[in-house]
Design an enzyme around this catalytic site. Sequence first.
Site, PDB file in Angstrom:
ATOM      1  N   HIS A 110      41.414  30.353  36.249  1.00  0.00           N
ATOM      2  CA  HIS A 110      40.868  31.334  37.205  1.00  0.00           C
ATOM      3  C   HIS A 110      39.691  32.120  36.601  1.00  0.00           C
ATOM      4  O   HIS A 110      39.736  33.349  36.499  1.00  0.00           O
ATOM      5  CB  HIS A 110      41.970  32.285  37.688  1.00  0.00           C
ATOM      6  CG  HIS A 110      41.660  32.905  39.024  1.00  0.00           C
ATOM      7  ND1 HIS A 110      42.623  33.291  39.916  1.00  0.00           N
ATOM      8  CD2 HIS A 110      40.475  33.220  39.623  1.00  0.00           C
ATOM      9  CE1 HIS A 110      42.063  33.819  41.000  1.00  0.00           C
ATOM     10  NE2 HIS A 110      40.750  33.782  40.837  1.00  0.00           N
TER      11      HIS A 110
ATOM     12  N   ARG B 267      30.220  33.525  51.944  1.00  0.00           N
ATOM     13  CA  ARG B 267      29.116  33.618  50.972  1.00  0.00           C
ATOM     14  C   ARG B 267      29.167  32.515  49.930  1.00  0.00           C
ATOM     15  O   ARG B 267      28.159  31.901  49.600  1.00  0.00           O
ATOM     16  CB  ARG B 267      29.192  34.953  50.221  1.00  0.00           C
ATOM     17  CG  ARG B 267      28.934  36.160  51.036  1.00  0.00           C
ATOM     18  CD  ARG B 267      28.998  37.394  50.130  1.00  0.00           C
ATOM     19  NE  ARG B 267      29.182  38.586  50.909  1.00  0.00           N
ATOM     20  CZ  ARG B 267      30.361  39.012  51.350  1.00  0.00           C
ATOM     21  NH1 ARG B 267      31.457  38.357  51.054  1.00  0.00           N
ATOM     22  NH2 ARG B 267      30.447  40.106  52.072  1.00  0.00           N
ATOM     23  N   ILE B 268      30.384  32.288  49.386  1.00  0.00           N
ATOM     24  CA  ILE B 268      30.486  31.328  48.274  1.00  0.00           C
ATOM     25  C   ILE B 268      30.307  29.897  48.791  1.00  0.00           C
ATOM     26  O   ILE B 268      29.606  29.086  48.167  1.00  0.00           O
ATOM     27  CB  ILE B 268      31.822  31.519  47.519  1.00  0.00           C
ATOM     28  CG1 ILE B 268      31.882  32.938  46.928  1.00  0.00           C
ATOM     29  CG2 ILE B 268      31.970  30.475  46.404  1.00  0.00           C
ATOM     30  CD1 ILE B 268      33.225  33.350  46.342  1.00  0.00           C
TER      31      ILE B 268
ATOM     32  N   ALA C 105      36.259  31.419  37.589  1.00  0.00           N
ATOM     33  CA  ALA C 105      35.007  31.084  38.285  1.00  0.00           C
ATOM     34  C   ALA C 105      34.003  32.249  38.301  1.00  0.00           C
ATOM     35  O   ALA C 105      32.798  32.026  38.242  1.00  0.00           O
ATOM     36  CB  ALA C 105      35.299  30.612  39.707  1.00  0.00           C
TER      37      ALA C 105
ATOM     38  N   GLU D  11      50.364  31.006  39.294  1.00  0.00           N
ATOM     39  CA  GLU D  11      49.328  31.368  38.358  1.00  0.00           C
ATOM     40  C   GLU D  11      49.885  32.427  37.426  1.00  0.00           C
ATOM     41  O   GLU D  11      50.426  33.417  37.946  1.00  0.00           O
ATOM     42  CB  GLU D  11      48.139  31.951  39.129  1.00  0.00           C
ATOM     43  CG  GLU D  11      46.823  31.419  38.643  1.00  0.00           C
ATOM     44  CD  GLU D  11      45.671  31.818  39.548  1.00  0.00           C
ATOM     45  OE1 GLU D  11      45.205  32.957  39.377  1.00  0.00           O
ATOM     46  OE2 GLU D  11      45.248  31.005  40.376  1.00  0.00           O
TER      47      GLU D  11
ATOM     48  N   ARG E  46      42.068  30.247  46.312  1.00  0.00           N
ATOM     49  CA  ARG E  46      43.352  30.792  45.867  1.00  0.00           C
ATOM     50  C   ARG E  46      44.316  29.621  45.757  1.00  0.00           C
ATOM     51  O   ARG E  46      44.318  28.717  46.609  1.00  0.00           O
ATOM     52  CB  ARG E  46      43.894  31.805  46.880  1.00  0.00           C
ATOM     53  CG  ARG E  46      43.225  33.174  46.809  1.00  0.00           C
ATOM     54  CD  ARG E  46      43.555  33.914  45.500  1.00  0.00           C
ATOM     55  NE  ARG E  46      42.971  35.242  45.428  1.00  0.00           N
ATOM     56  CZ  ARG E  46      41.788  35.528  44.863  1.00  0.00           C
ATOM     57  NH1 ARG E  46      41.057  34.567  44.332  1.00  0.00           N
ATOM     58  NH2 ARG E  46      41.363  36.778  44.823  1.00  0.00           N
TER      59      ARG E  46
HETATM   60  C1  DGY Z   1      38.035  37.186  43.300  1.00  0.00           C
HETATM   61  O1  DGY Z   1      37.204  38.088  43.069  1.00  0.00           O
HETATM   62  O2  DGY Z   1      38.752  37.200  44.292  1.00  0.00           O
HETATM   63  C2  DGY Z   1      38.110  36.038  42.336  1.00  0.00           C
HETATM   64  O3  DGY Z   1      39.193  35.215  42.557  1.00  0.00           O
HETATM   65  C3  DGY Z   1      38.062  36.518  40.911  1.00  0.00           C
HETATM   66  O4  DGY Z   1      36.787  36.921  40.667  1.00  0.00           O
END
Ligand code: DGY
Length: 324
Positions: A285, A156-157, A287, A266, A237
Amino acid sequence: MKPFVYVTRRLPEPALQSLLQVCEVEIWDHDVPPPYEVMVEKVVDKEALLCLLTDCIDAGLMDAAPRLKVISQCAVGYDNIDVGAATARGIPVGNTPGVLTDATADFAFALLMAAARRIGEAIDYVRQGCWQTWGLTLLLGQSVYGATLGIVGLGRIGQALARRASGFDMRILYYDTTRQPEVESELGIEYRPLEDLLRESDFVSLHVGLTDETQGLMDRRKFALMKPTAILVNTSRGPVVDPEALYDALHEGQIAYAALDVTDPEPLPADHQLLTLPNLIVAPHIASATVTSRNLMAARAVQNLAAGLRGERLPYCVNPEVYG
Ligand code: DGY
């Protein structure tokens, strides 16, 4: 009596209110994650767990929670959860896909732009009083418009990023383990084997989940294939990129720049060697961190949790095999 659930961090107020309607809640009310031993202690009498990607949810924790009916992760990624162990114990695991797609794609594109046009450096330059005049060669960046973008992972992204990039007339390549011909023609994008994509792209953006196969995907050999002018963007990730290989690639000019929203480890310690590099920007982190998206993620996590408590199928389940 309402079921008793454990929540590993403060939730946005609307999600908390809907959770309180269906269960009794114990919350870890701190800014940092609960230590593992605390979680083990807290889940002993709980029927559900609402957790974040920073919590290690393994077989030991599940065994400490004999009444656990559902694990609801407030994130789309779930590499912090031993899903196999949950399935073996008959526990459904929920996540929150869809509602953070656009926020994350926006941020990936923002990082791409920030790296290409050296926005972080430009802001520092002005704040540090270095700005003396307009200069023909001052803070030159790279063109985004018309450049080639390589998208690694066309979920999707990745697809949402392709839509944004089309608005900049970018040539868009993608790599995924499965080819998606319909999406290719809908978005006007071209498939490439990973190595070819890395060779051809001006920008490479990572959108894969963290699995045994993708851990360390971007290693020395892959960086060596990239253009010396290339920019790497990672909003997936951290461990998908080998941090030492990245350091060397940036330091030795094998690639030009990297823009990361996720790192390994992280959080990235302030004295980490990556942070000594001038050609790297790092965000913590964030986004998916818009008010809308985080509210929707929390709402979806509550929806999964409530369904699990009622013994119903989770609307967003990562281990549907648990239902036989
Ligand atoms: C996720 O949802 O996996 C993102 O890394 C944080 O929103």
